[in-house]
Motif scaffolding. Structure first.
Motif, PDB file in Angstrom:
ATOM      1  N   ASP A 297       0.760  -1.133  -0.240  1.00  0.00           N
ATOM      2  CA  ASP A 297       0.041  -0.057  -0.070  1.00  0.00           C
ATOM      3  C   ASP A 297       0.731   1.234  -0.089  1.00  0.00           C
ATOM      4  O   ASP A 297       0.413   2.153  -0.520  1.00  0.00           O
ATOM      5  CB  ASP A 297      -0.983  -0.086   1.045  1.00  0.00           C
ATOM      6  N   LEU A 298       2.283   1.125   0.350  1.00  0.00           N
ATOM      7  CA  LEU A 298       2.913   2.432   0.375  1.00  0.00           C
ATOM      8  C   LEU A 298       3.382   3.024  -1.203  1.00  0.00           C
ATOM      9  O   LEU A 298       3.790   3.896  -1.180  1.00  0.00           O
ATOM     10  CB  LEU A 298       4.231   2.037   1.199  1.00  0.00           C
ATOM     11  N   PHE A 299       3.182   1.874  -1.918  1.00  0.00           N
ATOM     12  CA  PHE A 299       3.541   2.158  -3.465  1.00  0.00           C
ATOM     13  C   PHE A 299       2.477   2.988  -4.290  1.00  0.00           C
ATOM     14  O   PHE A 299       2.630   3.143  -5.174  1.00  0.00           O
ATOM     15  CB  PHE A 299       3.825   0.887  -4.139  1.00  0.00           C
ATOM     16  N   PHE A 300       1.513   3.547  -3.310  1.00  0.00           N
ATOM     17  CA  PHE A 300       0.560   4.313  -3.989  1.00  0.00           C
ATOM     18  C   PHE A 300       1.030   5.481  -4.407  1.00  0.00           C
ATOM     19  O   PHE A 300       0.524   6.325  -5.315  1.00  0.00           O
ATOM     20  CB  PHE A 300      -0.689   4.696  -3.054  1.00  0.00           C
ATOM     21  N   VAL A 301       2.155   6.093  -3.802  1.00  0.00           N
ATOM     22  CA  VAL A 301       3.017   7.361  -4.005  1.00  0.00           C
ATOM     23  C   VAL A 301       3.311   7.225  -5.478  1.00  0.00           C
ATOM     24  O   VAL A 301       3.253   8.145  -6.368  1.00  0.00           O
ATOM     25  CB  VAL A 301       4.291   7.357  -3.295  1.00  0.00           C
ATOM     26  N   ARG A 302       3.961   5.890  -6.013  1.00  0.00           N
ATOM     27  CA  ARG A 302       4.238   5.720  -7.253  1.00  0.00           C
ATOM     28  C   ARG A 302       3.047   5.806  -8.347  1.00  0.00           C
ATOM     29  O   ARG A 302       3.220   6.574  -9.376  1.00  0.00           O
ATOM     30  CB  ARG A 302       4.981   4.340  -7.669  1.00  0.00           C
ATOM     31  N   GLU A 303       1.827   5.286  -7.784  1.00  0.00           N
ATOM     32  CA  GLU A 303       0.812   5.369  -8.606  1.00  0.00           C
ATOM     33  C   GLU A 303       0.279   6.957  -8.983  1.00  0.00           C
ATOM     34  O   GLU A 303      -0.330   7.363  -9.830  1.00  0.00           O
ATOM     35  CB  GLU A 303      -0.420   4.646  -7.998  1.00  0.00           C
ATOM     36  N   LYS A 304       0.418   7.740  -7.960  1.00  0.00           N
ATOM     37  CA  LYS A 304      -0.047   8.981  -7.772  1.00  0.00           C
ATOM     38  C   LYS A 304       0.745   9.881  -8.944  1.00  0.00           C
ATOM     39  O   LYS A 304       0.420  10.768  -9.625  1.00  0.00           O
ATOM     40  CB  LYS A 304      -0.120   9.750  -6.474  1.00  0.00           C
TER      41      LYS A 304
END
Length: 341
Positions: free
Chosen positions: A288-295
């Motif tokens: 869930d921390l990789f939502f930064v990359r998605e944004k």
């Protein structure tokens, strides 16, 4: 500038409430009634009483129904915020129990809404917002708003017998080392915990003391295996707060032409946010921390590197020299009230 309205509900005077609550508590254990089939009955209150646990919720539900009926919508970002948007005006209502802050783009519409509140509830209009929850609100000639807790801080110093204590340039010196085994243990830690909680509230307007207030008082939720991972954990937390702030501003009908930018002083963490190939080195990190990359990929967020000498957030994370501390505080707009007038 906002208006402050204090709700007195439409219930009994405060002294009568306490008297009735005391009677109910005293006799509730001995009073029993039975139905026609022998079942045990209880009294059903037709109106909430001040002092009971359900009273604040009952008051908020009644106020919420009225606000929704008059065209307000409940904010998805903050349940205590209500917004009414129209083609010619905007009104915001912020509720904390029975303290209500009202602001908007039209003075006439605000006055009309306050009049509607008076017709529905027993309220006291405190006029222009000056104090709210122990925070002093001042408006400069340029229109900027200054939040101050000077009175609250002085009361806390008096309570801690530190009114005459000498001031220092920074909350913590750079060479300070704290140990949980240092000093004499307190006989009763209640007062210390109370003061620590009060300091947490002061951080709302004094972020410059956030680090020293929280030092050794909070455990990290996860264990990082490297400095880069620790930085990325913080980056993800910051990105989550930015997303919430953007959502709140959108509900307030405010927008910016520029994308929100998160500044990080760790080049490796910035690279992880921008390059999906590097994610393979962080397989053990929660997905869930990789939502930064998605944004970043969707163009909703920009993650950029900032030199350590310009990292204002260092005020919140480490002890600093007096010169850097003063410089960063000014950039955070933590200044004396006299400087903004």
């Amino acid at each position: 500038m906002g208006r402050l309205v204090v709700g007195r509900h439409d219930w009994l005077p405060r002294g009568a409430h306490r008297y009735l609550v005391a009677i109910l508590r005293r006799h509730s254990a001995r009073y029993e009634q039975f139905g026609p089939n022998g079942e045990r009955l209880v009294c059903r209150l037709t109106k909430a009483l001040y002092g009971l646990r359900q009273a604040p919720r009952a008051w908020f539900d009644k106020l919420k129904q009225f606000l929704v009926f008059t065209g307000f919508t409940v904010s998805k970002s903050d349940a205590s915020l209500f917004v009414r948007l129209s083609s010619d005006h905007t009104i915001y209502v912020l509720v904390y129990v029975d303290d209500i802050v009202i602001t908007g783009s039209s003075v006439d519409e605000i006055n009309c809404f306050v009049h509607m509140l008076h017709n529905q509830f027993a309220l006291k209009d405190m006029g222009k917002l000056h104090y709210f929850l122990g925070i002093k609100v001042s408006q400069s000639s340029s229109g900027s708003i200054h939040l101050c807790q000077r009175k609250y801080i002085r009361e806390l110093l008096a309570r801690s017998s530190m009114t005459n204590a000498r001031s220092v340039h920074t909350p913590m010196i750079t060479s300070s080392l704290l140990s949980k085994d240092e000093g004499e243990p307190l006989v009763d830690p209640t007062e210390y915990r109370s003061i620590a909680g009060a300091l947490q509230y002061i951080v709302l307007t004094r972020p410059d003391i956030a680090y020293v207030v929280n030092q050794c008082s909070k455990k990290q939720q996860v264990v990082s295996r490297s400095t880069v991972e620790a930085e990325y954990q913080s980056l993800a937390a910051a990105a989550s707060d930015v997303s919430w702030l953007v959502s709140l501003l959108t509900e307030l009908n405010l927008s910016s032409v520029d994308l929100p930018t998160v500044w990080c002083d760790n080049s490796s963490a910035v690279a992880v946010a921008a390059n999906p190939v590097l994610h393979s080195k962080f397989k053990h990190v929660e997905l869930d921390l990789f939502f930064v990359r998605e944004k970043v990929t969707r163009g909703e967020l920009v993650v950029s590197e900032v030199p350590a000498c310009d990292q204002v957030a260092d005020v919140l994370t480490k002890p600093l020299s007096a010169s850097m501390f003063t410089q960063f505080c000014r950039r955070l707009r933590v200044v004396l009230l006299e400087e903004v007038r």
